[in-house]
Motif scaffolding. Structure first.
Motif, mmCIF file in Angstrom:
data_model
loop_
_atom_site.group_PDB
_atom_site.id
_atom_site.type_symbol
_atom_site.label_atom_id
_atom_site.label_comp_id
_atom_site.label_asym_id
_atom_site.label_seq_id
_atom_site.Cartn_x
_atom_site.Cartn_y
_atom_site.Cartn_z
ATOM 1 N N SER A 44 4.347 -22.159 -24.841
ATOM 2 C CA SER A 44 4.140 -21.421 -23.601
ATOM 3 C C SER A 44 5.357 -21.488 -22.676
ATOM 4 O O SER A 44 5.986 -20.485 -22.391
ATOM 5 N N GLY A 45 5.692 -22.693 -22.188
ATOM 6 C CA GLY A 45 6.866 -22.822 -21.325
ATOM 7 C C GLY A 45 6.730 -22.138 -19.988
ATOM 8 O O GLY A 45 7.695 -21.577 -19.461
ATOM 9 N N TYR A 46 5.525 -22.163 -19.413
ATOM 10 C CA TYR A 46 5.308 -21.497 -18.132
ATOM 11 C C TYR A 46 5.793 -22.383 -16.986
ATOM 12 O O TYR A 46 5.006 -23.078 -16.329
ATOM 13 N N LEU A 47 7.083 -22.369 -16.759
ATOM 14 C CA LEU A 47 7.676 -23.179 -15.699
ATOM 15 C C LEU A 47 8.202 -22.264 -14.597
ATOM 16 O O LEU A 47 8.681 -21.161 -14.864
ATOM 17 N N ARG A 48 8.124 -22.759 -13.356
ATOM 18 C CA ARG A 48 8.648 -21.985 -12.229
ATOM 19 C C ARG A 48 9.253 -22.935 -11.209
ATOM 20 O O ARG A 48 8.732 -24.022 -10.955
ATOM 21 N N GLN A 49 10.363 -22.503 -10.645
ATOM 22 C CA GLN A 49 10.999 -23.283 -9.570
ATOM 23 C C GLN A 49 10.760 -22.558 -8.256
ATOM 24 O O GLN A 49 11.012 -21.354 -8.136
ATOM 25 N N TYR A 50 10.282 -23.315 -7.277
ATOM 26 C CA TYR A 50 10.020 -22.751 -5.963
ATOM 27 C C TYR A 50 11.028 -23.299 -4.963
ATOM 28 O O TYR A 50 11.133 -24.514 -4.797
ATOM 29 N N PRO A 51 11.782 -22.430 -4.287
ATOM 30 C CA PRO A 51 12.696 -22.940 -3.252
ATOM 31 C C PRO A 51 11.901 -23.521 -2.100
ATOM 32 O O PRO A 51 10.896 -22.945 -1.662
ATOM 33 N N ALA A 52 12.335 -24.698 -1.621
ATOM 34 C CA ALA A 52 11.617 -25.375 -0.544
ATOM 35 C C ALA A 52 12.513 -25.428 0.679
ATOM 36 O O ALA A 52 13.589 -26.008 0.648
ATOM 37 N N THR A 53 12.082 -24.808 1.749
ATOM 38 C CA THR A 53 12.764 -24.903 3.035
ATOM 39 C C THR A 53 11.741 -25.255 4.088
ATOM 40 O O THR A 53 10.544 -25.006 3.926
#
Length: 302
Positions: A44-53
């Protein structure tokens, strides 16, 4: 597990201080006759990066889903690997194998690997699977393929590395932590198991790969908000954390007080930013951590 005359056993290890996962699957033909096993693994590999501010996250930590349609699977590396990319962020995962599958296919948003194993009586085969993650397709693909070419060695190195890290946690003057935890002297097996399993759960929170901090202990997970260190959660295990890594706690508290504790509830390890809304437990949580640090270290100057 046992199925259709076969015994299957799997083991999963995280690469030592790497953004990788190594999986070994053993298939044993329990029959006195030759047998054929079709083993398929979904990738699957369902990875996501969320920018944090500061101020962008509220109570609900952002997360992907539920349909996972934003990902794309692609067979690459001369047909030896699968790359799964997220269209909404730079996150990417690469899968490679020790023992190439008979079939490697990409779906719209993932992929699968299939092995058609012909096993003799009592014969055993092992499938090795590597997943590497990151934000550069070239880097994660190279990492996955490199480990797959030395899977047995890397699988053993992961065990040795983490076992040494666990031993360091109880060793005065060890080369990794700035402190250490006591060895528990007890004849009670259940008490011993509780204590050491608790320490293992703490060590599982340590991160040494985030750009914002050389070392940090997260307090969220296992799936959502995995880069966050919450003030409140950290205060709940502050005595053991202070004993294990007092220099890190001192730096963490200073960083929190510098950011301010009235416009967020946690810090993000990737960006170093304060995230979330104000939390009513913030004051008590920070004070508890400070109090435990001073009491346990005697660092009155701080």
């Amino acid at each position: 597990a046992q199925s259709g005359g076969f015994t299957l056993q799997s083991a999963i290890r995280m690469g030592f201080e790497q953004e990788t996962v190594l999986i070994a699957v053993e298939i044993m033909n329990d029959s006195p006759e030759p047998a054929q096993a079709a083993i398929e693994i979904e990738l699957s590999g369902y990875l996501r990066q969320y920018p944090a501010t500061a101020g962008t996250w509220q109570w609900a930590v952002p997360r992907p889903g539920p349909t996972f349609t934003e990902w794309t699977g692609q067979v690459t590396g001369n047909g030896q690997a699968l790359l799964v990319s997220d269209s909404a962020s730079p996150a990417v995962a690469a899968f490679a194998f020790a023992g190439q599958p008979d079939s490697l296919t990409a779906a719209d948003n993932s992929g699968s690997a299939l092995w058609d194993l012909r096993l003799g009586p009592r014969e055993q085969r092992t499938i090795g699977l590597v997943m590497a993650t990151g934000t550069s397709a070239d880097a994660v693909l190279a990492a996955a393929l490199g480990i797959s070419q030395d899977f047995t060695g890397q699988f053993a190195a992961a065990q040795a590395g983490w076992e040494q890290r666990f031993a360091d946690a109880f060793t005065p003057g060890n080369p990794h932590f700035s402190g250490n935890l006591p060895v528990l002297a007890t004849s009670g097996r259940q008490l011993s198991l509780l204590y050491y399993a608790s320490v293992a759960s703490l060590l599982a929170l340590e991160r040494t790969s985030y750009p914002a901090f050389p070392r940090v202990y997260t307090s969220a997970g296992p799936q959502w908000g995995v880069t966050l260190t919450y003030f409140w959660d950290t205060s709940l295990f502050s005595p053991v954390l202070v004993m294990l890594d007092p220099e890190m706690v001192r730096a963490q508290v200073l960083q929190w007080l510098t950011l301010g504790i009235y416009s967020g509830y946690a810090t993000d390890g990737l960006s170093g930013a304060l995230v979330g809304p104000w939390y009513s437990a913030n004051d008590l949580s920070i004070f508890t951590l400070l109090l435990d640090y001073v009491n346990l270290t005697g660092d009155m100057a701080f």
